[in-house]
Design a protein around this motif. Sequence first.
Motif, PDB file in Angstrom:
ATOM      1  N   ASN A   1       0.806  -1.214   0.000  1.00 46.66           N
ATOM      2  CA  ASN A   1       0.000   0.000   0.000  1.00 46.66           C
ATOM      3  C   ASN A   1       0.844   1.272   0.000  1.00 46.66           C
ATOM      4  OD1 ASN A   1      -2.696   0.825  -0.227  1.00 46.66           O
ATOM      5  ND2 ASN A   1      -2.774   1.425   1.929  1.00 46.66           N
ATOM      6  N   LEU A   2       2.131   1.122   0.289  1.00 40.55           N
ATOM      7  CA  LEU A   2       3.048   2.261   0.236  1.00 40.55           C
ATOM      8  C   LEU A   2       3.534   2.530  -1.186  1.00 40.55           C
ATOM      9  CD1 LEU A   2       5.231   1.444   3.380  1.00 40.55           C
ATOM     10  CD2 LEU A   2       3.389   3.127   3.224  1.00 40.55           C
ATOM     11  N   LEU A   3       3.282   1.574  -2.075  1.00 37.31           N
ATOM     12  CA  LEU A   3       3.771   1.662  -3.448  1.00 37.31           C
ATOM     13  C   LEU A   3       2.712   2.244  -4.372  1.00 37.31           C
ATOM     14  CD1 LEU A   3       5.413  -1.896  -3.734  1.00 37.31           C
ATOM     15  CD2 LEU A   3       6.478   0.240  -2.942  1.00 37.31           C
ATOM     16  N   SER A   4       3.154   2.779  -5.501  1.00 37.78           N
ATOM     17  CA  SER A   4       2.232   3.254  -6.528  1.00 37.78           C
ATOM     18  C   SER A   4       1.660   2.048  -7.281  1.00 37.78           C
ATOM     19  CB  SER A   4       2.961   4.164  -7.517  1.00 37.78           C
ATOM     20  OG  SER A   4       3.877   3.394  -8.294  1.00 37.78           O
ATOM     21  N   ASP A   5       0.623   2.279  -8.074  1.00 37.42           N
ATOM     22  CA  ASP A   5       0.034   1.193  -8.864  1.00 37.42           C
ATOM     23  C   ASP A   5       1.084   0.538  -9.750  1.00 37.42           C
ATOM     24  OD1 ASP A   5      -2.301   1.984  -7.682  1.00 37.42           O
ATOM     25  OD2 ASP A   5      -3.208   2.819  -9.496  1.00 37.42           O
ATOM     26  N   ASP A   6       1.868   1.345 -10.465  1.00 37.18           N
ATOM     27  CA  ASP A   6       2.875   0.797 -11.379  1.00 37.18           C
ATOM     28  C   ASP A   6       3.961   0.045 -10.618  1.00 37.18           C
ATOM     29  OD1 ASP A   6       1.627   1.709 -13.671  1.00 37.18           O
ATOM     30  OD2 ASP A   6       2.779   3.579 -13.751  1.00 37.18           O
ATOM     31  N   GLU A   7       4.307   0.514  -9.433  1.00 41.58           N
ATOM     32  CA  GLU A   7       5.318  -0.178  -8.624  1.00 41.58           C
ATOM     33  C   GLU A   7       4.808  -1.541  -8.160  1.00 41.58           C
ATOM     34  OE1 GLU A   7       7.778   3.603  -6.668  1.00 41.58           O
ATOM     35  OE2 GLU A   7       5.957   2.867  -5.687  1.00 41.58           O
TER      36      GLU A   7
ATOM     37  N   VAL B   1      -2.744  -8.433 -11.691  1.00 43.32           N
ATOM     38  CA  VAL B   1      -2.383  -7.431 -10.684  1.00 43.32           C
ATOM     39  C   VAL B   1      -3.358  -6.251 -10.729  1.00 43.32           C
ATOM     40  CG1 VAL B   1      -0.574  -5.902  -9.813  1.00 43.32           C
ATOM     41  CG2 VAL B   1       0.037  -8.125 -10.779  1.00 43.32           C
ATOM     42  N   GLU B   2      -3.784  -5.881 -11.929  1.00 50.32           N
ATOM     43  CA  GLU B   2      -4.751  -4.777 -12.029  1.00 50.32           C
ATOM     44  C   GLU B   2      -6.070  -5.133 -11.354  1.00 50.32           C
ATOM     45  OE1 GLU B   2      -3.184  -2.646 -16.162  1.00 50.32           O
ATOM     46  OE2 GLU B   2      -4.661  -4.273 -16.261  1.00 50.32           O
ATOM     47  N   MET B   3      -6.485  -6.380 -11.448  1.00 49.28           N
ATOM     48  CA  MET B   3      -7.706  -6.807 -10.753  1.00 49.28           C
ATOM     49  C   MET B   3      -7.521  -6.706  -9.232  1.00 49.28           C
ATOM     50  SD  MET B   3      -9.862  -7.380 -13.153  1.00 49.28           S
ATOM     51  CE  MET B   3      -8.961  -6.148 -14.125  1.00 49.28           C
TER      52      MET B   3
ATOM     53  N   ASP C   1      -7.814   4.570  -9.558  1.00 50.41           N
ATOM     54  CA  ASP C   1      -7.546   5.051 -10.920  1.00 50.41           C
ATOM     55  C   ASP C   1      -6.826   4.000 -11.767  1.00 50.41           C
ATOM     56  OD1 ASP C   1      -7.765   7.053 -12.884  1.00 50.41           O
ATOM     57  OD2 ASP C   1      -5.705   7.705 -12.511  1.00 50.41           O
ATOM     58  N   VAL C   2      -7.407   2.811 -11.846  1.00 46.64           N
ATOM     59  CA  VAL C   2      -6.820   1.713 -12.623  1.00 46.64           C
ATOM     60  C   VAL C   2      -7.624   1.532 -13.908  1.00 46.64           C
ATOM     61  CG1 VAL C   2      -6.192  -0.732 -12.616  1.00 46.64           C
ATOM     62  CG2 VAL C   2      -6.092   0.585 -10.492  1.00 46.64           C
ATOM     63  N   PHE C   3      -6.907   1.378 -15.019  1.00 44.30           N
ATOM     64  CA  PHE C   3      -7.560   1.149 -16.311  1.00 44.30           C
ATOM     65  C   PHE C   3      -6.991  -0.126 -16.948  1.00 44.30           C
ATOM     66  CE2 PHE C   3      -7.773   2.124 -21.017  1.00 44.30           C
ATOM     67  CZ  PHE C   3      -9.101   1.756 -21.147  1.00 44.30           C
ATOM     68  N   PRO C   4      -7.687  -1.259 -16.802  1.00 45.49           N
ATOM     69  CA  PRO C   4      -7.192  -2.528 -17.340  1.00 45.49           C
ATOM     70  C   PRO C   4      -7.510  -2.655 -18.828  1.00 45.49           C
ATOM     71  CG  PRO C   4      -9.247  -2.913 -16.204  1.00 45.49           C
ATOM     72  CD  PRO C   4      -8.943  -1.430 -16.072  1.00 45.49           C
ATOM     73  N   VAL C   5      -6.726  -1.993 -19.652  1.00 45.77           N
ATOM     74  CA  VAL C   5      -7.028  -1.896 -21.077  1.00 45.77           C
ATOM     75  C   VAL C   5      -7.034  -3.266 -21.763  1.00 45.77           C
ATOM     76  CG1 VAL C   5      -4.626  -1.568 -21.807  1.00 45.77           C
ATOM     77  CG2 VAL C   5      -6.487  -0.563 -23.165  1.00 45.77           C
ATOM     78  N   ASP C   6      -6.359  -4.242 -21.190  1.00 47.39           N
ATOM     79  CA  ASP C   6      -6.307  -5.570 -21.807  1.00 47.39           C
ATOM     80  C   ASP C   6      -7.460  -6.473 -21.380  1.00 47.39           C
ATOM     81  OD1 ASP C   6      -3.944  -5.078 -23.272  1.00 47.39           O
ATOM     82  OD2 ASP C   6      -2.746  -5.380 -21.465  1.00 47.39           O
ATOM     83  N   ASP C   7      -8.358  -5.969 -20.537  1.00 45.64           N
ATOM     84  CA  ASP C   7      -9.512  -6.768 -20.137  1.00 45.64           C
ATOM     85  C   ASP C   7     -10.484  -6.849 -21.317  1.00 45.64           C
ATOM     86  OD1 ASP C   7     -11.120  -7.840 -17.583  1.00 45.64           O
ATOM     87  OD2 ASP C   7     -12.498  -6.754 -18.885  1.00 45.64           O
TER      88      ASP C   7
END
Length: 200
Positions: free
Chosen positions: A111-117, A133-135, A145-151
């Motif tokens: 939770n201390l990390l960014s989404d990309d991290e 991981v995006e899920m 603010d997650v956008f799972p473009v490959d879903d």
Amino acid sequence: MLPESYLASKDATLASIIESTPTFKKTDWNNDVYLALLESIVSQQISVKAADSIFARFRALFEDLYPHPELLLQKSNEELRSAGLSFQKINYLQNVAVFATEKGIDYQHLNLLSDDEIVAFLTPIKGVGRWTVEMLLMFVMDRPDVFPVDDLVIRQKMVRAYHLTETGRALHKQLHIIAENWRPYRTMACRYLWRWKPES
């Protein structure tokens, strides 16, 4: 301004979807990223009903119904196969357990990390891809603010809603352009898209 109102003000198409789509209930995983990661692997490429059944049998192999990493690694392939798991999924589950014992899959740390991290931290586990991981980010860690473009469903719904004709890289680019309007609430926008039922 409420997130739904903000999204509606930024995107008329999404505003119509929000208006016609029931609100969603938050899932409660008690922030257990490790367990959610195991379930996501079990669920890959099978129906929800089958996945729920196999995951329940998998958890039943453990005394407290919890596959602690060290206990999971002590189970033989035969024991794990008895839950209905394929050899490939057994290997992936074991990979997660090894990673958890060596590096930890701790919510407080993540939770201390960014989404990309977080994506960069977890995707080296064989069997865990970016989509998985995006899920987790969306449904377990409640990242806004997650956008799972490959879903696949998100792509299909956006193509339908926005009448897109592009394919390949051009489509990928167009989807990102549309989703930029949804920041910083792309997770909520996608949740509505998943639930939206287009008129036939």
